[in-house]
Design a protein around this motif. Structure first.
Motif, PDB file in Angstrom:
ATOM      1  N   GLY B 299      19.954  11.154  39.229  1.00  0.00           N
ATOM      2  CA  GLY B 299      19.670   9.518  38.827  1.00  0.00           C
ATOM      3  C   GLY B 299      18.565   9.140  38.074  1.00  0.00           C
ATOM      4  O   GLY B 299      18.181   7.851  38.283  1.00  0.00           O
ATOM      5  N   ALA B 300      17.773   9.969  37.629  1.00  0.00           N
ATOM      6  CA  ALA B 300      16.691   9.785  36.815  1.00  0.00           C
ATOM      7  C   ALA B 300      17.081   9.348  35.604  1.00  0.00           C
ATOM      8  O   ALA B 300      17.798   9.962  34.629  1.00  0.00           O
ATOM      9  CB  ALA B 300      15.620  10.830  36.643  1.00  0.00           C
ATOM     10  N   GLN B 470       9.358   1.202  33.640  1.00  0.00           N
ATOM     11  CA  GLN B 470       8.245   1.714  34.380  1.00  0.00           C
ATOM     12  C   GLN B 470       8.463   2.425  35.493  1.00  0.00           C
ATOM     13  O   GLN B 470       8.049   3.696  35.375  1.00  0.00           O
ATOM     14  CB  GLN B 470       7.276   0.396  34.810  1.00  0.00           C
ATOM     15  CG  GLN B 470       6.229   0.704  35.796  1.00  0.00           C
ATOM     16  CD  GLN B 470       5.354   1.957  35.451  1.00  0.00           C
ATOM     17  OE1 GLN B 470       4.916   2.555  36.151  1.00  0.00           O
ATOM     18  NE2 GLN B 470       4.899   2.250  34.451  1.00  0.00           N
ATOM     19  N   LYS B 471       9.542   2.269  36.438  1.00  0.00           N
ATOM     20  CA  LYS B 471       9.749   3.059  37.403  1.00  0.00           C
ATOM     21  C   LYS B 471      10.516   4.291  37.086  1.00  0.00           C
ATOM     22  O   LYS B 471      10.346   5.352  37.669  1.00  0.00           O
ATOM     23  CB  LYS B 471      10.830   2.234  38.251  1.00  0.00           C
ATOM     24  CG  LYS B 471       9.962   1.224  39.375  1.00  0.00           C
ATOM     25  CD  LYS B 471      10.864   0.996  40.506  1.00  0.00           C
ATOM     26  CE  LYS B 471      10.221   0.168  41.482  1.00  0.00           C
ATOM     27  NZ  LYS B 471      11.212  -1.067  41.995  1.00  0.00           N
ATOM     28  N   GLU B 472      11.090   4.267  35.867  1.00  0.00           N
ATOM     29  CA  GLU B 472      12.056   5.366  35.465  1.00  0.00           C
ATOM     30  C   GLU B 472      11.141   6.130  34.482  1.00  0.00           C
ATOM     31  O   GLU B 472      11.678   7.085  33.816  1.00  0.00           O
ATOM     32  CB  GLU B 472      13.203   5.062  34.965  1.00  0.00           C
ATOM     33  CG  GLU B 472      14.203   4.287  35.720  1.00  0.00           C
ATOM     34  CD  GLU B 472      14.496   5.415  37.001  1.00  0.00           C
ATOM     35  OE1 GLU B 472      14.624   6.402  36.680  1.00  0.00           O
ATOM     36  OE2 GLU B 472      15.133   4.950  38.016  1.00  0.00           O
ATOM     37  N   SER B 473      10.029   5.635  34.043  1.00  0.00           N
ATOM     38  CA  SER B 473       9.083   6.729  33.243  1.00  0.00           C
ATOM     39  C   SER B 473       8.875   8.037  34.193  1.00  0.00           C
ATOM     40  O   SER B 473       8.698   8.057  35.121  1.00  0.00           O
ATOM     41  CB  SER B 473       7.592   6.020  32.922  1.00  0.00           C
ATOM     42  OG  SER B 473       7.063   6.735  32.415  1.00  0.00           O
ATOM     43  N   CYS B 474       8.702   8.899  33.137  1.00  0.00           N
ATOM     44  CA  CYS B 474       8.605  10.127  33.716  1.00  0.00           C
ATOM     45  C   CYS B 474       7.326  10.570  34.148  1.00  0.00           C
ATOM     46  O   CYS B 474       7.016  11.431  34.957  1.00  0.00           O
ATOM     47  CB  CYS B 474       9.246  11.490  32.826  1.00  0.00           C
ATOM     48  SG  CYS B 474       8.245  11.952  31.588  1.00  0.00           S
ATOM     49  N   GLY B 475       6.432   9.725  33.481  1.00  0.00           N
ATOM     50  CA  GLY B 475       5.218   9.897  33.633  1.00  0.00           C
ATOM     51  C   GLY B 475       4.338  10.826  32.873  1.00  0.00           C
ATOM     52  O   GLY B 475       3.049  11.025  33.049  1.00  0.00           O
ATOM     53  N   ARG B 481       3.574   5.843  30.688  1.00  0.00           N
ATOM     54  CA  ARG B 481       3.315   5.688  32.014  1.00  0.00           C
ATOM     55  C   ARG B 481       2.490   4.505  32.352  1.00  0.00           C
ATOM     56  O   ARG B 481       2.639   3.685  33.199  1.00  0.00           O
ATOM     57  CB  ARG B 481       2.671   7.159  32.478  1.00  0.00           C
ATOM     58  CG  ARG B 481       2.353   6.847  34.133  1.00  0.00           C
ATOM     59  CD  ARG B 481       1.556   8.222  34.427  1.00  0.00           C
ATOM     60  NE  ARG B 481       0.435   8.337  34.355  1.00  0.00           N
ATOM     61  CZ  ARG B 481      -0.230   9.109  33.288  1.00  0.00           C
ATOM     62  NH1 ARG B 481       0.461  10.178  32.759  1.00  0.00           N
ATOM     63  NH2 ARG B 481      -1.333   9.167  33.132  1.00  0.00           N
ATOM     64  N   LEU B 482       1.313   4.551  31.449  1.00  0.00           N
ATOM     65  CA  LEU B 482       0.297   3.502  31.711  1.00  0.00           C
ATOM     66  C   LEU B 482       0.570   1.980  31.358  1.00  0.00           C
ATOM     67  O   LEU B 482       0.208   1.050  31.527  1.00  0.00           O
ATOM     68  CB  LEU B 482      -1.151   4.151  31.572  1.00  0.00           C
ATOM     69  CG  LEU B 482      -1.673   5.071  32.572  1.00  0.00           C
ATOM     70  CD1 LEU B 482      -2.941   5.496  32.248  1.00  0.00           C
ATOM     71  CD2 LEU B 482      -1.338   4.597  33.947  1.00  0.00           C
ATOM     72  N   LYS B 485       3.231   0.145  32.836  1.00  0.00           N
ATOM     73  CA  LYS B 485       2.659  -0.492  33.747  1.00  0.00           C
ATOM     74  C   LYS B 485       1.758  -1.865  33.528  1.00  0.00           C
ATOM     75  O   LYS B 485       1.797  -2.808  34.161  1.00  0.00           O
ATOM     76  CB  LYS B 485       1.946   0.659  34.538  1.00  0.00           C
ATOM     77  CG  LYS B 485       1.116   0.026  35.869  1.00  0.00           C
ATOM     78  CD  LYS B 485       1.764  -0.200  36.986  1.00  0.00           C
ATOM     79  CE  LYS B 485       0.874  -0.558  38.248  1.00  0.00           C
ATOM     80  NZ  LYS B 485       1.624  -1.339  39.069  1.00  0.00           N
TER      81      LYS B 485
END
Lengths: 898, 635
Positions: B299-300, B470-475, B481-482, B485
């Motif tokens: 569910g990503a 933002q919550k679903e960004s893989c980072g 990511r930033l 945010k």
């Protein structure tokens, strides 16, 4: 401009500057090579590109912004590294990182070598601009669980360098990205503290971290650095000792050293606290009325000279040290032979690779690694048998991981499911002690299927037919029955090995420490000859040696039957040469081997012993017997850096220097002679071993011990040792040299047996073999097989590593590793104390239930004085090499009810 | 059994549904139907029929697309036309059995339509009802009419004939056929499908893979789920055709674990394919072999991105990598890989069953065929719809969706999910095709259409989508990511009345850089909702920032509830229902809301609105109550 370009190059234009670059490299690499800086955070020259930080974006011909770390150079390409569009992106990235980063730079351990600071300075980040951004800090507690480094994820910029290092270089994958979005962080499995993960504490990630997220616990910066060689295992990594005052404060890998290229393992990087340890021996001690009394050097040396002079001849024995330099070992064997008049000199190589020296000596003519460590990464096939490489030779293991990543096949043969099995294409879990059968079984398949290299066998080898006949015994059914390995796996392994372009065999104690260790070695040699895998790159027979200078101490003749350079003591011409050179009469007959020395001491024939840097009580099999033998001696001298278990039994104890306090050369497992250098002045009144030996010799009236430094000793070595003939200090200052190196013009030999073998007739020799079971098989009374080995975190008998607090935190006591089914049969739980009993004694340790071991086999290390595993082991030995069967004895296990 | 025998068997079985001696009841049992209560309705009907000893056959069909009318029950009485009933409750179900099945009164008030022209007076053909009439049901042609668990139903409706047609061609001819149809990827980017296939076919590599991307993750989108639940074979047939055309021997379906029913349907369908030798070695004796494996995603959202999806199948963390290399040259396990969306593959089946011309008859010059959309939000008739590309937003919202709920005003429509854009009323006549939407600043995306009315705060909409991306960004990459945010934090500040004067510029600056610098599509498109809302509704941002006011009266921190003294009846209703006792008053005493205690839950507003409308929602300057203390609200 392009006229002198070769086919592997392209010409491109960076910011209007015409440059040349090798095909296949990236824009960033090309720019950096040409001294054009492009900001970057997640780039590391040692890793595949990450493409994460987006700072290195440049504009290419079609106007797109691409990450220069990922985009390969192309002929005629035009690259713009800076314009307003790029600058906006870069500044934004930097500003975002800074807005999310603690800015207490002055108190950060990474201050002044932080890449984020560097980027901020380069891009000219303005405070006013930052003021508009919302400032959020990722609040997460520091992970201080590891004894050597801290993880402060609040400072992490998620460049992923640590993840890539751990996965791609180490093959460990203890860490990875976890969670999503802003919560994304580098995490361990289940987000546990790093200490509870599969982390091997090598600290490579700490070195790679561009910011203050991973920092060593000890953050003191050195005031100077000294280039030297790691004192632990036989790999011989290049290091820089960081010194502050007279204290070693850190260690870093030497990236120019061809062996480790800057990489280090946990012991090499963090295991240096023993050097300045308060428990170091700093004064000579003489035992009077059962108590050690501190004395001056003159008193001690005179006392030794007076006493030892009574034992000139074969009632004296010398135990040399594989931790000492070539020069020290040379001087020590010269003292033993020229001054004490005996060939009774041996050292711990007897316990490890004398089987190799003997076996390979017969078949190839030289008992050392045929190839170099650096070649392993390019092997098409690696066969690791009887070596737990990631634990015992961690940096060599990196080559294996790299080879696997390069698409090479890995075959592991080991009764235990060692770490390497995770990376292996084929794992052969054979019963302990059945290596000959397994190897001959594979060779039978290779011969039957005509997969062998017939031209190599015909042109360069001899004795093939006799060998071939001996294969008859090893049909698949019998092999499967004896080894316990499934037939199909044996066939697959045989096919894989034989059909690979290059195949290298790596082996270690699992091959040699058997009552048929020499046979095991010969079997390995047969396999390499059969498939033509000798005398070419990325192949060969590669015994991995244990101690930092065990190769050198063998080379230096600390063996009872050879002078330096493996020149036989029983060869009249050689004897003459040394008598002339040393100006003395020499003993014509070979001396006793280490087990024989111990036996003779027990019998009262050896009455005096001089032990340098060895802890026999823990390292030899059947320890109780060893203690009895040492107690029977009339006079014993022990020279070491700590008061070891063995030193306690001596009459005189002499404080030696560690490697950090003296100069010399070590020869690593791949025959590379490397210079190590004094970094600090000797602690207390400790002295270099060579100085001590020379002083005693001089007191005994001997000539030829007037050395002023180790350089002079190496010159004498070169003059008498043909394989070291061209090895001199001034040459070594530029880098190591691999023997054979016959003269000053010779640049050394990286691959042995290229055109002919080192045997007398130049041919590689096949030898027939048959199956010989281990000496002490399990029975009803002692139903388990005990096999011993080493932990990554401890070293040998722990003399050095037990003094390093952090290493003890990582692995501070021994376990009895046992299969859970066996444990449940015996009603033993995890972490419960058990008694392991053999015919020779018993030890107590905690049980560790693990599927890594097959049923019926238990595993212990021999690092701990509290758990002296060698009380249990069998002193039955290989008839040729006298190497004891440390890998196999029968034991029983009982739940400890006390 | 050869294929023509299969068809024969299938037709017999399928036709028996509609020309039966026995009573047949179809119940829409996709997730939409089930969540509206289809399973209770089904068991009620069964109990009722059994009570009366009536023979019957219940078939659980998929979704016909009329979400607003679920649960939908279709009754096919022997000798009568099929009648579709909507919004059936268990009580109505009992009524239907008694009145229609037993007593022949079809209760036409409940009926949506029939399945036969002129079947029943005054009841339109189901396809003639206003919601369905403007639609062109090509991809969804079987949905709601066949049993998704019965492969024969699919085969009876030309199913797998497209694949059999393909087998009669060379792979290159199949690709030509797809090329002729003009099919572009339905996953969002609209890349020509044939071209992806061609790259893969042309590759010299022996091992190739084909992946069906069923990782539908946009909030408000459910086209793929519905299709897989209602007609799984249409996607599976497309997968077979794609495999044949590209030379792949193995295929994967990457479907999120949050789609349990779709997964169940797929697993069942694959099992049946094996049974009918449509999967495995030497399929239908053609010499072509292929197999399919289902991979369940966790569910990503980012795993819908193809390189992240590949990483996930390979067992790694779903994180995208830079392209090139594209999956068609180096994809799954480093091999050439084609990744097609569920709807793309269903379109492939359609094209091969019919003809490329039939498909290309619909749509515009650059965007051929029909496209499914999930029409949700403030329209009267929500549902899964299918229209030819080029249909205007107006037609979709007003003709199909029936206009705005409560006859309110249309404000905007979000197209393409969190990666898409918010288009205002001035764009309502924009044709829905790849290029027109891109021009307007939105994207086609996978097909989510979220309609908003005047009560929607556009800053809040932007905040909502940003929170999602933002919550679903893989980072992995910094801008995404930033950057997202940072944008989210700014948007939250604005909706809470803490916006700074320069925030709009800062948002635009951040958005442009994030679009330019992000690694994958997620980051590259994440700022779109913000950019389009700023572009079209800048005033609303301005009101939030400068006036600390939410014109739509939605942002909780910027609104207050007040009691209008002239309307208050002192009935104590609001006072008693206030969860925090923030309302002061008593019988015969005008109520007042203590703003320091009020948590703005809106309960008072709701309880009063129907009766007296004495509670009013205000936002600072818009409020009528002069007493409202500015400073108090600023706090």
């Amino acid at each position: 401009m392009n006229n002198n370009m070769n086919n592997n190059e392209v010409a491109l234009n960076i910011d209007g500057l015409q440059i040349k670059a090798n095909k296949g490299i990236t824009i960033l690499q090309a720019a950096l090579e040409n001294n054009i800086y492009i900001p970057n955070l997640c780039y590391s020259p040692y890793l595949k590109p990450g493409g994460a930080c987006r700072l290195c974006m440049v504009e290419i011909d079609d106007g797109r912004l691409v990450t220069s770390c990922e985009t390969p150079v192309e002929q005629g390409m035009n690259v713009v590294t800076e314009n307003s569009k790029i600058n906006n992106v870069r500044k934004l990235v930097a500003e975002l990182l800074i807005a999310n980063h603690e800015v207490d730079c002055l108190t950060c351990a990474k201050n002044d070598h932080c890449k984020l600071q560097e980027i901020a300075a380069y891009l000219g980040i303005e405070k006013e601009k930052l003021g508009n951004l919302r400032r959020v800090l990722f609040e997460i507690p520091k992970d201080t669980s590891n004894p050597f480094f801290d993880r402060d994820l609040g400072k992490c910029i998620l460049c992923g360098i640590c993840v890539r290092i751990c996965r791609d270089i180490l093959g460990v994958s203890a860490i990875d990205f976890g969670f999503r979005g802003y919560e994304t962080r580098i995490t361990t499995f289940s987000d546990k503290p790093i200490l509870e993960s599969s982390c091997v504490s090598c600290g490579e990630c700490v070195v790679g971290c561009p910011v203050g997220a991973l920092v060593p616990k000890n953050t003191l910066q050195p005031s100077r650095e000294v280039k030297t060689i790691c004192p632990y295992c036989g790999v011989g990594c290049g290091i820089y000792l960081g010194v502050r005052g007279n204290t070693i404060v850190n260690v870093r890998g030497d990236s120019d050293n061809p062996v480790n290229k800057g990489n280090l393992c946990v012991k090499g990087r963090f295991g240096y606290n023993f050097i300045n340890h308060p428990k170091r021996l700093t004064t000579p001690l003489i035992k009077r009325n059962g108590k050690f009394i501190e004395v001056t050097w003159d008193e001690a040396l005179d006392y030794i000279a007076r006493n030892i002079s009574k034992y000139v001849g074969d009632s004296f024995a010398a135990i040399a040290s594989a931790k000492c330099s070539n020069e020290e070992n040379y001087v020590f064997q010269k003292f033993t032979r020229a001054v004490m008049g005996t060939n009774n000199i041996d050292h711990c190589a007897r316990l490890c690779h004398v089987s190799t020296v003997a076996g390979l000596g017969k078949t190839l003519g030289s008992g050392a690694m045929t190839n170099t460590i650096a070649e392993i990464a390019d092997s098409a096939c690696i066969f690791a048998i009887g070596t737990n490489t990631t634990s015992t030779h961690p940096i060599t293991a990196l080559g294996i991981i790299k080879a696997v990543q390069n698409g090479g096949k890995l075959i592991v043969a080991n009764p235990r499911e060692i770490d390497l099995c995770r990376h292996a294409d084929i794992w052969l879990q054979h019963c302990p002690g059945t290596d000959v059968v397994l190897l001959m079984g594979m060779m039978r398949q290779i011969v039957d299927r005509e997969l062998f290299d017939s031209s190599f066998v015909n042109d360069r080898c001899e004795n093939f037919n006799l060998f071939k006949k001996s294969l008859r015994e090893f049909d698949l059914d019998s092999v499967e029955k004896i080894t316990g390995v499934n037939k199909d796996k044996i066939i697959e392994a045989a096919k894989t090995f034989a059909s690979s372009k290059t195949a290298s065999i790596l082996y270690s104690m699992g091959i040699t420490q058997h009552s048929h260790g020499t046979d095991n070695v010969i079997a390995v040699s047969n396999l390499a000859l059969l498939t033509g895998n000798i005398g070419k790159p990325s192949a060969g027979v590669n015994p991995l040696r244990g101690q930092n200078n065990v190769q050198g101490s063998c080379d230096m003749g600390c063996l009872p039957d050879v002078y330096p350079g493996y020149q036989s003591v029983e060869d009249y011409k050689i004897l003459e040469k040394f008598q002339r050179a040393w100006d003395c009469k020499l003993n014509k007959s070979s001396g006793l081997t280490l087990p024989q020395i111990i036996e003779s001491a027990h019998d009262g024939k050896i009455r005096a012993m001089y032990i340098v840097g060895e802890n026999l009580i823990l390292s030899e099999p059947n320890s109780s017997h060893v203690i009895e033998s040492l107690e029977k001696l009339e006079f014993a001298v022990v020279q070491d850096i700590f008061l070891t278990e063995t030193a306690l039994l001596a009459d005189v104890v002499l404080p030696a220097c560690t490697f950090a306090e003296r100069d010399g050369t070590f020869t690593n497992t791949e025959r590379r002679v490397q210079l190590f250098q004094r970094a600090i002045k000797p602690l207390g009144s400790s002295k270099p071993d060579w100085w001590i030996t020379c002083e005693i010799s001089k007191r005994l009236g001997a000539k030829g011990f007037d050395f002023h430094n180790t350089k002079e000793i190496l010159e004498e070595i070169a003059s008498l040792t043909p394989i070291y003939g061209g090895i001199f200090y001034d040459r070594l200052e530029k880098g190591g040299l691999q023997w054979p190196c016959s003269d000053a013009e010779d640049n050394g030999t990286s691959i042995l047996h290229m055109n002919q073998f080192a045997t007398e007739n130049g041919k590689g020799k096949f030898l027939p073999l048959s199956y010989k079971p281990s000496a002490e098989l399990p029975d009803n009374e002692y139903p388990f097989i005990l096999t011993t080995g080493r932990s990554l975190y401890q070293y040998h008998t722990g003399t050095m590593t037990r003094m390093v607090e952090g290493l003890n935190k990582l692995y501070g006591h021994d376990f009895v590793e046992i299969n859970p089914k066996d444990a449940s049969d015996l009603d033993i739980n995890h972490d419960e104390f058990v008694r392991v009993i053999s015919r020779r004694g018993e030890v107590k340790a905690k049980a560790k239930l693990t599927d890594a071991l097959p049923k019926g086999v238990i595993f212990m290390t021999f690092h701990f004085a509290e758990t002296p595993t060698n009380i249990l082991t069998n002193s039955a030995m290989d008839p040729i090499s006298n190497t004891p069967e440390l890998k196999f004895c029968a034991v029983k296990i009982e739940k400890d009810t006390e | 059994m050869n294929f023509s025998e299969m068809i024969q068997q299938a037709k017999e079985e399928y036709n028996s549904l509609y020309q039966n001696e026995e009573l047949v009841i179809l119940i829409g049992s996709a997730t939409c139907g089930n969540s509206a209560g289809a399973s209770i309705v089904s068991s009620t009907i069964q109990e009722e029929l059994e009570k009366h000893n009536i023979n019957y056959k219940i078939v659980e069909v998929g979704c016909i697309g009329l979400c607003y009318a679920e649960p939908i029950v279709t009754i096919i009485k022997p000798g009568s036309p099929a009648i579709f009933y909507g919004n059936i409750t268990p009580d109505m179900a009992v009524e239907l059995v008694d009145s229609y099945i037993i007593n022949n009164d079809p209760l036409l008030d409940y009926a949506l339509g029939t399945f036969e022209d002129g079947g029943i007076d005054k009841i339109p053909h189901i396809f003639d009802i206003p919601v369905l009439k403007p639609q062109v049901r090509m991809i969804l042609r079987n949905c709601g009419f066949i049993d998704p668990k019965n492969i024969l139903h699919y085969i009876a409706n030309e199913g797998y004939s497209g694949f059999v047609n393909a087998l009669g061609m060379k792979p290159q001819q199949v690709i030509q056929t797809i090329k002729k149809s003009g099919l572009r990827g339905r996953g969002g980017a609209g890349f020509p499908t044939w071209q992806k296939w061609q790259f893969c076919l042309d590759s010299a590599e022996k091992t190739k893979y084909i992946i069906c991307n069923a990782d539908e993750g946009d909030p408000g989108a459910f086209m793929n789920r519905s299709l897989l639940e209602s007609d799984p074979h249409s996607a599976l047939e497309g997968l077979l055709i794609a495999a044949y055309a590209t030379g792949a021997k193995a295929g994967y379906i990457y479907c999120r674990a949050e789609y349990p029913l779709a997964l169940e349907r797929l697993k069942h369908a694959i099992m049946q394919m094996r049974e009918f030798r449509l999967l495995g070695d030497n399929i239908l004796d053609s010499g072509f072999s292929f197999d399919i494996e289902i991979k369940e995603g966790a569910g990503a959202f980012v795993c819908g991105e193809e390189t992240a999806l590949i990483a996930s199948i390979e067992g790694r963390r779903g994180m995208p990598r830079t392209r090139p290399p594209f999956p068609s040259t180096s994809g799954l396990f480093g091999k050439p890989t084609v990744i097609n969306n569920v709807e793309t593959l269903a379109s492939v089946s359609l094209i091969m069953q019919k003809s490329p011309h039939e498909f290309a008859e619909y749509g515009t010059r650059q965007s051929k065929g029909t496209k499914t959309f999930s029409l949700v939000g403030k329209v009267k008739k929500t549902g899964l719809i299918e229209v030819p590309l080029g249909t205007t937003l107006r037609e979709v919202i007003y003709d199909i969706g029936g206009g705005i709920q409560n006859d309110g005003d249309f404000k905007a429509v979000q197209i393409g999910g969190p990666s898409g854009g918010c288009l205002p009323e001035s764009f309502i006549d924009t044709p829905i095709d790849y290029d027109s939407l891109n021009l307007a600043g939105a994207i086609m995306g996978s097909g989510g259409l979220v309609v908003m009315d005047q009560n929607t705060c556009m800053v809040d909409v932007a905040r909502y989508f940003l929170e999602f991306t933002q919550k679903e960004s893989c980072g992995k990459c910094v801008p995404c990511r930033l950057g997202t945010k940072q944008m989210l934090d700014i948007l939250v500040d604005i909706t809470e009345g803490k916006g700074k004067p320069n925030d709009i510029n800062l948002l635009v600056e951040l958005a442009e850089a994030i679009k330019l610098a992000s690694l994958c599509g997620l980051g590259q498109t994440a700022p779109n909702p913000v950019l389009t809302t700023i572009r079209f509704f800048k005033d609303e941002y301005g009101a939030h920032i400068q006036e600390r006011m939410c014109p739509s009266l939605l942002c909780r921190e910027l609104i207050s509830y007040i009691v209008l003294p002239d309307k208050c009846q002192s009935c104590m209703l609001c006072l008693k229902s206030c969860p925090v006792d923030a309302i002061i008053g008593g019988k015969k005493q005008i109520h007042v809301i203590d703003q320091t205690k009020c948590i703005k839950c809106g309960t008072c507003f709701e309880v009063c609105s129907e009766k007296f409308a004495a509670v009013e929602k205000v936002s600072k300057t818009k409020g009528k109550n002069e007493k409202l203390d500015d400073e108090k609200i600023d706090k």
